[in-house]
Design an enzyme around this catalytic site. Structure first.
Site, PDB file in Angstrom:
ATOM      1  N   ASP A 149      -0.370   5.106   0.891  1.00  0.00           N
ATOM      2  CA  ASP A 149      -0.726   6.046   1.960  1.00  0.00           C
ATOM      3  C   ASP A 149      -0.585   5.368   3.320  1.00  0.00           C
ATOM      4  OD1 ASP A 149      -1.513   8.300   0.356  1.00  0.00           O
ATOM      5  OD2 ASP A 149      -3.298   7.180  -0.209  1.00  0.00           O
ATOM      6  N   ASP A 188       0.856  -1.169   0.000  1.00  0.00           N
ATOM      7  CA  ASP A 188       0.000   0.000   0.000  1.00  0.00           C
ATOM      8  C   ASP A 188       0.904   1.235   0.000  1.00  0.00           C
ATOM      9  OD1 ASP A 188      -2.411   1.482   0.197  1.00  0.00           O
ATOM     10  OD2 ASP A 188      -2.148   1.629   2.367  1.00  0.00           O
TER      11      ASP A 188
END
Length: 258
Positions: free
Chosen positions: A15, A13
């Site tokens: 963020d 991922d």
């Protein structure tokens, strides 16, 4: 069972894992260098639909990390692929940024605010009552409601901000219709990610900061999972879920040592 550092593929991922907003997180530079130096297969897979892969590549470059555009995959691309596979040549009223708009355009899906086949909602910095009201009317008229991802919130350098699931909820409440979410933890996006990675699930790992999207997505796709505490989840938060990550680390900089 191979140690974490011996895995061939890493789906990460962005963020809360690599950065908060425009602030690079500690250990990220060393982690990406380790991935490259050890010829690991890696993919930065984000539920954010705001940006194109090229823009995400440029964003990391501004922070001092240079990787090829092919290492990025977004919920906007996954949403466009899904709509194109379901209804080629369809039209959509879109609430979102250029990331989702460009992805839909590239698939030949036209913008339509009169009688669209779909209402598509992603992250939108200028989301307003007029857009919400139009979306409600179009869904009530028969358009199908699609969310790019199911994140309620997302981390920024200024703190937590509402994300797609929070923005689409008023439309669901006003219409009585439930949205279909394409991004993580939907297996559609994860299977595409694994295919792009080119590594079998047994030899890959999912790295994320959210239990309800990243970790469950990894578990349901058959990957080992790493929860990093650099985003929105604390160690205590993990006790609220009936499933657990295989590893809990402070940040991605700890991965080469595990």
């Amino acid at each position: 069972m191979a140690e974490l550092k011996d895995k061939e593929g890493f789906i990460c991922d962005m963020d809360g894992v690599l950065y908060h907003g425009n602030r690079l997180l500690p250990g990220v530079t060393e982690f990406v260098k380790w991935l490259v130096d050890n010829e690991k297969h890696f993919l930065f897979l984000t539920n954010s639909s705001q940006y194109t892969p090229k823009e995400l590549q440029n964003k990391l470059a501004r922070m001092g990390i240079n990787v090829d555009e092919s290492h990025f995959y977004t919920s906007a691309l996954a949403t466009a692929h899904f709509l194109d596979s379901q209804s080629p040549g369809c039209s959509a009223y879109v609430v979102g940024e250029h990331g989702i708009l460009n992805a839909l355009y590239d698939k030949g899906i036209t913008y339509n605010d009169v009688d669209p086949d779909y209402v598509v909602v992603g992250e939108a910095s200028s989301y307003n009552l007029e857009q919400m009201t139009k979306a409600v009317r179009l869904v009530n008229a028969g358009a199908k409601l699609i969310g790019t991802n199911s994140d309620l919130t997302g981390p920024t350098e200024f703190g937590i901000a509402p994300a797609c699931r929070a923005l689409i909820s008023p439309i669901e409440l006003a219409t009585g219709k439930q949205a279909y979410f394409v991004g993580k933890p939907n297996p559609l996006m994860m299977r595409t990610g694994l295919r792009l990675l080119g590594v079998h699930s047994e030899n890959a790992v999912m790295v994320g900061d959210r239990m309800d999207t990243d970790i469950i997505a990894g578990i349901e796709t058959g990957l080992d999972t790493v929860l990093v505490l650099s985003g929105v989840t604390t160690r205590a938060d993990t006790e609220n879920y009936p499933y657990r990550p295989k590893y809990i680390l402070d940040g991605v900089g700890d991965i080469p040592n595990n």
